[in-house]
Write a protein that holds these residues in place. Structure first.
Motif, short mmCIF file in Angstrom:
data_model
loop_
_atom_site.label_atom_id
_atom_site.label_comp_id
_atom_site.label_asym_id
_atom_site.label_seq_id
_atom_site.Cartn_x
_atom_site.Cartn_y
_atom_site.Cartn_z
N ALA A 157 -14.07 -46.26 -17.20
CA ALA A 157 -14.86 -45.25 -17.85
C ALA A 157 -14.56 -45.64 -19.34
O ALA A 157 -15.36 -45.07 -20.36
N ALA A 158 -13.70 -46.47 -19.80
CA ALA A 158 -13.61 -46.42 -21.13
C ALA A 158 -14.70 -46.96 -21.94
O ALA A 158 -15.09 -46.18 -23.03
N PRO A 159 -15.47 -47.82 -21.68
CA PRO A 159 -16.66 -48.02 -22.53
C PRO A 159 -17.73 -46.98 -22.66
O PRO A 159 -18.22 -46.43 -23.76
N GLY A 160 -17.93 -46.18 -21.49
CA GLY A 160 -18.86 -44.88 -21.62
C GLY A 160 -18.11 -43.83 -22.54
O GLY A 160 -19.13 -43.28 -23.27
N ILE A 161 -16.83 -43.72 -22.20
CA ILE A 161 -16.15 -42.66 -22.97
C ILE A 161 -16.40 -42.89 -24.62
O ILE A 161 -16.42 -42.34 -25.40
N GLU A 162 -16.08 -44.43 -25.00
CA GLU A 162 -16.41 -44.74 -26.39
C GLU A 162 -17.45 -44.44 -26.87
O GLU A 162 -17.70 -43.98 -28.00
N ARG A 163 -18.61 -44.85 -26.04
CA ARG A 163 -20.14 -44.54 -26.67
C ARG A 163 -20.38 -43.15 -26.82
O ARG A 163 -21.15 -42.54 -27.82
N LEU A 164 -20.06 -42.23 -25.74
CA LEU A 164 -19.98 -40.81 -26.12
C LEU A 164 -19.35 -40.18 -27.32
O LEU A 164 -20.12 -39.57 -28.28
N ALA A 165 -18.30 -40.65 -27.55
CA ALA A 165 -17.32 -40.27 -28.75
C ALA A 165 -18.15 -40.83 -29.88
O ALA A 165 -18.25 -40.19 -30.81
N ASN A 166 -18.45 -42.13 -29.85
CA ASN A 166 -19.17 -42.74 -31.07
C ASN A 166 -20.48 -41.70 -31.43
O ASN A 166 -20.86 -41.62 -32.43
N GLY A 167 -21.18 -41.61 -30.23
CA GLY A 167 -22.36 -40.69 -30.44
C GLY A 167 -22.24 -39.32 -30.95
O GLY A 167 -23.00 -39.01 -31.98
N PHE A 168 -21.19 -38.59 -30.61
CA PHE A 168 -20.93 -37.39 -31.21
C PHE A 168 -20.59 -37.50 -32.54
O PHE A 168 -20.86 -36.73 -33.34
N ALA A 169 -19.73 -38.59 -32.85
CA ALA A 169 -19.32 -38.72 -34.20
C ALA A 169 -20.44 -39.15 -35.33
O ALA A 169 -20.73 -38.65 -36.28
#
Length: 184
Positions: A157-169
């Protein structure tokens, strides 16, 4: 390795609690006692002279459960050894570090501990102890499975979580559409 029963260890553990002796100290002293009695059974080691003074034999003591050994030794020390020499005799049997701690487990304390483990249902049979150990091993194995599963899921899940966090940022940065819309 101590040549005793589960109940005997439970009694010693409770006696340690009652007399303020840590279980680690009890374990070391009883290991020393077992080793020294084994040596004395062949006529060697520091316990030979102490056993003569106490009118006890290594062979008889080694046939007893461990708590009964400790009780018999401590009772004999109280009966046959002057107070000023008791620590030295105990040291010949329990080792220097364990002698004082084990002397705190007088016969009355050991009898109270035996009553407590019986009265409160602490005593388990050898078969139950084996089953409890098997259950503990199984629970430990389940913990490993859960850790492995958690690690695998987190890695996947790490890549998806990272994309989600970057998107919100990206949406919240100063000048981004969401931040600008909320900045009144």
């Amino acid at each position: 390795s101590l040549g005793t029963t589960v109940k005997s260890v439970q009694v010693l553990s409770r006696a340690g609690d009652l007399s303020g002796v840590a279980m680690g100290t009890v374990e070391q002293a009883t290991k020393d006692l077992t080793r020294r009695l084994s040596q004395a059974a062949t006529g060697t080691g520091p316990a030979v002279e102490a056993l003569k003074r106490l009118n006890l034999t290594a062979g008889d003591l080694l046939k007893m459960p461990l708590d009964a050994r400790v009780e018999a030794i401590n009772a004999a020390i109280l009966d046959f050894v002057p107070a000023a020499q008791q620590a030295a005799v105990a040291g010949q049997l329990f080792g220097e570090e364990g002698s004082i701690a084990m002397s705190r487990m007088d016969p009355a304390t050991l009898r109270q501990a035996a009553r407590d483990v019986e009265d409160f249902g602490v005593v388990v049979s050898e078969l139950d102890a084996d089953n409890i150990e098997s259950a503990n091993d199984a629970v430990s194995r389940l913990g490993l499975v859960a850790t492995g599963l958690g690690n695998t899921l987190a890695a996947a899940a790490a890549p998806g979580i990272e994309r989600l966090a970057n998107g919100f940022a990206d949406l919240w940065r100063k000048g981004a559409p969401l931040a600008s819309a909320l900045d009144l």
